[in-house]
Design an enzyme around this catalytic site. Structure first.
Site, PDB file in Angstrom:
ATOM      1  CE  LYS A   1      37.977  17.367  -4.605  1.00 44.45           C
ATOM      2  NZ  LYS A   1      37.993  16.021  -3.960  1.00 44.45           N
TER       3      LYS A   1
ATOM      4  CE1 TYR B   1      34.150  16.694  -0.164  1.00 47.03           C
ATOM      5  CE2 TYR B   1      35.875  18.306   0.154  1.00 47.03           C
ATOM      6  CZ  TYR B   1      35.168  17.469  -0.672  1.00 47.03           C
ATOM      7  OH  TYR B   1      35.478  17.381  -2.015  1.00 47.03           O
TER       8      TYR B   1
ATOM      9  CG  ASN C   1      39.601  13.244  -5.851  1.00 44.66           C
ATOM     10  OD1 ASN C   1      39.565  14.413  -5.478  1.00 44.66           O
ATOM     11  ND2 ASN C   1      38.724  12.338  -5.464  1.00 44.66           N
TER      12      ASN C   1
ATOM     13  CG  HIS D   1      32.950  18.480  -4.888  1.00 45.00           C
ATOM     14  ND1 HIS D   1      32.458  17.426  -4.157  1.00 45.00           N
ATOM     15  CD2 HIS D   1      31.927  19.367  -5.022  1.00 45.00           C
ATOM     16  CE1 HIS D   1      31.176  17.686  -3.847  1.00 45.00           C
ATOM     17  NE2 HIS D   1      30.841  18.859  -4.360  1.00 45.00           N
TER      18      HIS D   1
ATOM     19  CD  GLU E   1      27.966  20.107  -2.446  1.00 48.27           C
ATOM     20  OE1 GLU E   1      28.129  19.089  -1.756  1.00 48.27           O
ATOM     21  OE2 GLU E   1      28.197  20.138  -3.677  1.00 48.27           O
TER      22      GLU E   1
HETATM   23  P1  RTP Z   1      33.870  14.643  -4.001  1.00 49.18           P
HETATM   24  O1  RTP Z   1      32.834  14.756  -2.900  1.00 49.18           O
HETATM   25  O2  RTP Z   1      35.135  15.407  -3.693  1.00 49.18           O
HETATM   26  O3  RTP Z   1      33.290  14.979  -5.334  1.00 49.18           O
HETATM   27  O4  RTP Z   1      34.354  13.114  -4.124  1.00 49.18           O
HETATM   28  P2  RTP Z   1      33.432  11.816  -4.211  1.00 49.18           P
HETATM   29  O5  RTP Z   1      31.997  12.177  -4.071  1.00 49.18           O
HETATM   30  O6  RTP Z   1      33.859  11.069  -5.424  1.00 49.18           O
HETATM   31  O7  RTP Z   1      33.929  11.005  -2.933  1.00 49.18           O
HETATM   32  P3  RTP Z   1      33.464  11.160  -1.408  1.00 49.18           P
HETATM   33  O8  RTP Z   1      33.162   9.807  -0.891  1.00 49.18           O
HETATM   34  O9  RTP Z   1      32.431  12.225  -1.258  1.00 49.18           O
HETATM   35  O10 RTP Z   1      34.810  11.638  -0.701  1.00 49.18           O
HETATM   36  C1  RTP Z   1      35.178  13.001  -0.655  1.00 49.18           C
HETATM   37  C2  RTP Z   1      36.658  13.123  -0.916  1.00 49.18           C
HETATM   38  O11 RTP Z   1      37.354  12.559   0.191  1.00 49.18           O
HETATM   39  C3  RTP Z   1      38.571  12.009  -0.275  1.00 49.18           C
HETATM   40  N1  RTP Z   1      38.653  10.614   0.121  1.00 49.18           N
HETATM   41  N2  RTP Z   1      39.731  10.079   0.606  1.00 49.18           N
HETATM   42  N3  RTP Z   1      41.619   8.286   1.700  1.00 49.18           N
HETATM   43  C4  RTP Z   1      40.400   7.846   1.372  1.00 49.18           C
HETATM   44  O12 RTP Z   1      40.075   6.693   1.500  1.00 49.18           O
HETATM   45  C5  RTP Z   1      39.444   8.797   0.836  1.00 49.18           C
HETATM   46  N4  RTP Z   1      38.203   8.532   0.502  1.00 49.18           N
HETATM   47  C6  RTP Z   1      37.702   9.697   0.026  1.00 49.18           C
HETATM   48  C7  RTP Z   1      38.604  12.111  -1.783  1.00 49.18           C
HETATM   49  O13 RTP Z   1      39.425  13.219  -2.151  1.00 49.18           O
HETATM   50  C8  RTP Z   1      37.158  12.371  -2.135  1.00 49.18           C
HETATM   51  O14 RTP Z   1      37.058  13.111  -3.337  1.00 49.18           O
HETATM   52 MG    MG Z   2      31.276  13.424  -2.511  1.00 48.72          MG
END
Ligand code: RTP
Ligand code: MG
Length: 140
Positions: free
Chosen positions: A11, A51, A114, A117, A128
């Site tokens: 990212k 997303y 973070n 991804h 994707e």
């Molecule tokens: P990613 O898709 O980026 O690999 O991350 P992930 O599966 O661990 O988490 P996901 O639930 O898919 O969320 C996508 C991205 O959204 C941001 N996020 N912000 N502010 C918040 O509460 C929040 N929750 C999620 C994070 O950058 C996350 O990686």
């Molecule tokens: Mg995710």
């Protein structure tokens, strides 16, 4: 265990801090092979599509803004159980909850920034990968 392919994004917070090599080292140390990689600037429309599953969430606007704040490195990773393996290398979404040695524990700044991804399932990985790479750009 099956050989799988997963999709990864380094990212903007990672490219901004010149962490591409450090993160790739963690990926390769885990036994995953980087079989495709390119640096791109995502458009807002591309980030919104990528997303789209989160479009009703309160953090969607912030998420899209963060993803287009600078260049990203998109990758295809190949290896045994690649989807689960890479999620393990990433660590928890919130870096404060991630295990030591994971990408997010060692490098991420916050939940929003973070660093990387990884796809969460085989079907989403295939979608994707197809969004960002043509077949001849992936060399296994
Ligand atoms: P990613 O898709 O980026 O690999 O991350 P992930 O599966 O661990 O988490 P996901 O639930 O898919 O969320 C996508 C991205 O959204 C941001 N996020 N912000 N502010 C918040 O509460 C929040 N929750 C999620 C994070 O950058 C996350 O990686
Ligand atoms: Mg995710």
């Amino acid at each position: 265990m099956a050989i799988e392919r997963t999709f990864s994004i380094l990212k903007p917070d990672a490219t901004r801090r010149n962490l591409t090599g450090a993160i790739n080292a963690l990926i390769e140390k885990a036994g995953l092979r980087i079989v495709a990689q390119k640096r791109v600037q995502m458009t807002r429309a591309q980030a919104e599509t990528f997303y789209a599953v989160h479009k009703e969430r309160p953090f969607f606007g912030e998420l899209v803004g963060t993803m287009i704040a600078g260049p990203v490195v998109v990758q295809v990773l190949e290896g045994e159980d690649a989807i689960k393996t890479y999620r393990g290398v990433l660590g928890a979404t919130d870096p404060a909850k991630a295990d030591p040695g994971t990408i997010r524990k060692e490098h991420a700044l916050s939940v929003g920034e973070n660093s990387a991804h990884g796809s969460d399932a085989l079907d989403t990985a295939a979608i994707e990968i197809a969004q960002w790479f043509s077949g001849n750009e992936i060399v296994g």
